[in-house]
Motif scaffolding. Structure first.
Motif, PDB file in Angstrom:
ATOM      1  N   GLU A   1     -29.125  11.282 -36.993  1.00 34.58           N
ATOM      2  CA  GLU A   1     -30.200  10.280 -36.961  1.00 34.58           C
ATOM      3  C   GLU A   1     -30.166   9.393 -38.205  1.00 34.58           C
ATOM      4  OE1 GLU A   1     -31.974   9.366 -34.326  1.00 34.58           O
ATOM      5  OE2 GLU A   1     -30.810  10.897 -33.287  1.00 34.58           O
ATOM      6  N   ASN A   2     -29.888   9.982 -39.369  1.00 35.77           N
ATOM      7  CA  ASN A   2     -29.783   9.189 -40.600  1.00 35.77           C
ATOM      8  C   ASN A   2     -28.591   8.242 -40.547  1.00 35.77           C
ATOM      9  OD1 ASN A   2     -32.034  10.385 -41.813  1.00 35.77           O
ATOM     10  ND2 ASN A   2     -30.807  12.072 -42.601  1.00 35.77           N
TER      11      ASN A   2
ATOM     12  N   LYS B   1     -27.298   6.975 -37.787  1.00 36.38           N
ATOM     13  CA  LYS B   1     -27.643   5.924 -36.818  1.00 36.38           C
ATOM     14  C   LYS B   1     -28.529   4.856 -37.451  1.00 36.38           C
ATOM     15  CE  LYS B   1     -28.454   7.129 -32.479  1.00 36.38           C
ATOM     16  NZ  LYS B   1     -28.969   7.854 -31.297  1.00 36.38           N
ATOM     17  N   LYS B   2     -29.438   5.257 -38.338  1.00 39.76           N
ATOM     18  CA  LYS B   2     -30.350   4.317 -38.999  1.00 39.76           C
ATOM     19  C   LYS B   2     -29.603   3.316 -39.875  1.00 39.76           C
ATOM     20  CE  LYS B   2     -34.303   7.435 -39.083  1.00 39.76           C
ATOM     21  NZ  LYS B   2     -35.131   8.294 -39.940  1.00 39.76           N
ATOM     22  N   LEU B   3     -28.438   3.682 -40.359  1.00 39.14           N
ATOM     23  CA  LEU B   3     -27.653   2.779 -41.209  1.00 39.14           C
ATOM     24  C   LEU B   3     -27.108   1.605 -40.411  1.00 39.14           C
ATOM     25  CD1 LEU B   3     -25.726   5.453 -43.286  1.00 39.14           C
ATOM     26  CD2 LEU B   3     -27.690   4.090 -44.031  1.00 39.14           C
ATOM     27  N   ASN B   4     -26.963   1.789 -39.096  1.00 34.12           N
ATOM     28  CA  ASN B   4     -26.502   0.735 -38.194  1.00 34.12           C
ATOM     29  C   ASN B   4     -25.176   0.109 -38.647  1.00 34.12           C
ATOM     30  OD1 ASN B   4     -26.844  -0.666 -35.793  1.00 34.12           O
ATOM     31  ND2 ASN B   4     -27.805  -2.400 -36.811  1.00 34.12           N
TER      32      ASN B   4
END
Length: 103
Positions: A55-56, A58-61
């Motif tokens: 999830e972390n 993915k947040k970086l995109n």
């Protein structure tokens, strides 16, 4: 162009593309392996901890290039990330990847 390159594309070109889009390099070796030698700017995230960090990530995109000692663990990591919707590329062994990077 070799037969593998024609089937799977040129890995060096894919790495360049990922780098041009500010990819993150995640080294999935153990912490002790990583501390011995690593690609400058890479992040150490041992394979056993990767699932807890998805999830972390993915947040970086950002696209992700995975690496390890030989390419086996990084292939597993790239596959896991892809299954969670992260654009990921198996960079293989970190020494081989380092030679392909434009740092």
């Amino acid at each position: 162009m070799g037969i593998l390159s024609s089937l799977f594309g040129n890995k060096k070109e894919k790495i360049k593309d990922f780098q041009s889009r500010d990819a993150i390099i995640i080294d999935v070796r153990t912490t002790s392996e990583y501390e011995q030698s690593a690609i400058p700017g890479s992040k150490n995230m041992p394979l056993q901890t990767l699932n807890a960090n998805i999830e972390n990530i993915k947040k970086l995109n950002k696209p992700v290039i995975t690496c390890c000692a030989s390419g086996v663990r990084s292939a597993t990591a790239a596959s896991l990330l892809k299954s969670h919707g992260v654009e990921a590329l198996n960079g293989g062994g970190f020494m081989s990847l380092y030679k392909k990077l434009e740092l």
